[in-house]
Design an enzyme around this catalytic site. Structure first.
Site: not given
Ligand code: NAD
Length: 246
Positions: A11, A13, A62, A140, A153, A186
């Site tokens: 993830g 990108s 993935v 998370s 989730y 975040i």
């Molecule tokens: P985002 O949606 O901005 O990015 C998610 C990334 O995962 C993207 O690059 C997407 O292309 C990739 N992705 C999604 N499904 C996929 C798949 N099937 N195969 C390959 N790649 C895939 O999300 P984010 O906020 O950057 O979250 C990243 C991680 O952090 C996640 O696991 C999320 O649960 C966790 N998280 C985020 C927050 C927040 O506040 N943003 C809080 C707690 C946990």
């Protein structure tokens, strides 16, 4: 320093994963970017190669075992090793449990939990042979607190932490550590989806008073990947501005 270490970040990108990849590259690692976003992953690779020229990107969903197997095999052919695996890819399909569709449950489990089992399993063999490895799952805060509307989730994220501890016990004697970083709120595309009322309600619960930045998560990941964290395994580092104190 992570000089010449080979790091897979899923993830990567966009969002937090992209910033984690950048931080590891800045510290000298060679990166393998994995994502299902075909164009953005190439943009991310261009950015990463300015910091770490010997890096690669593979488009992969993935949740698909064949895609992940191919990506790990390509990594091993290209670099001959995997030192660091960051399981960051994640999605949400929010709904109250009463209304949740089987598909919403399954998809979140496939992307957020089952994929991590497969990727971890695939990198363990080369890591055990090398007697070195750092595996980091992005979980998370809600995996600890629960969250209405996110039963799927939350179950996946809490499951990852139990999984991390079990694997940590299985491979500790081979100098492989397995840890989690649990972000709070975040600023990314995932949280931009929230309406302003929901955002205000969350911010009111954060003692430090602001949303976190992807860099805050990336620094914790880089620490766990570093030599300084060699004696830490089976742990979770919370990055949440005091929202939850474990
Ligand atoms: P985002 O949606 O901005 O990015 C998610 C990334 O995962 C993207 O690059 C997407 O292309 C990739 N992705 C999604 N499904 C996929 C798949 N099937 N195969 C390959 N790649 C895939 O999300 P984010 O906020 O950057 O979250 C990243 C991680 O952090 C996640 O696991 C999320 O649960 C966790 N998280 C985020 C927050 C927040 O506040 N943003 C809080 C707690 C946990």
């Amino acid at each position: 320093m992570l000089k010449d270490r080979v790091a897979i970040v899923t993830g990567s990108s966009s969002g937090i994963g992209r910033v984690i990849a950048r931080e590891l590259a800045r510290r000298g690692a060679r990166l393998v970017l994995l994502s299902n976003e075909s164009i953005r992953i190439l943009e991310a690779l261009e950015e990463i190669r300015h910091l770490s020229p010997d890096s690669e990107a593979y488009e992969a969903d993935v949740s698909s075992r064949p895609c992940v197997t191919e990506a790990v095999n390509l990594t091993l052919e290209r670099f001959g090793r995997v030192d660091i695996l960051v399981n960051n890819a994640g999605i949400t399909r929010d709904n109250l449990v009463m209304r949740m569709k089987e598909e919403e449950w399954q998809r979140v489990m496939e992307v957020n939990l089952h994929s991590v089992f497969r990727l971890t399993q695939m990198v363990l063999r080369p890591m055990m042979k090398a007697r070195y490895g750092r595996i980091i799952h992005i979980t998370s805060v809600v995996g600890h607190t629960g969250n209405a509307g996110q039963g799927n989730y939350v179950a996946a994220k809490a499951g990852l932490e139990g999984f991390a501890k079990s694997v940590a016990l299985e491979v500790a004697s081979r100098n492989i550590t397995v840890n989690c970083v649990a972000p709070g709120f975040i600023r990314t595309a995932m949280t931009d989806k929230l309406n302003s009322k929901a955002r205000e309600a969350i911010l009111a619960r954060i003692p430090l008073g602001v949303a976190g930045e992807p860099e805050d998560v990336a620094h914790a990941v880089a620490f766990l990947a570093s030599a300084e964290a060699r004696y830490i395994t089976g742990e979770t580092i919370h990055v949440n501005g005091g929202m939850y104190m474990g």
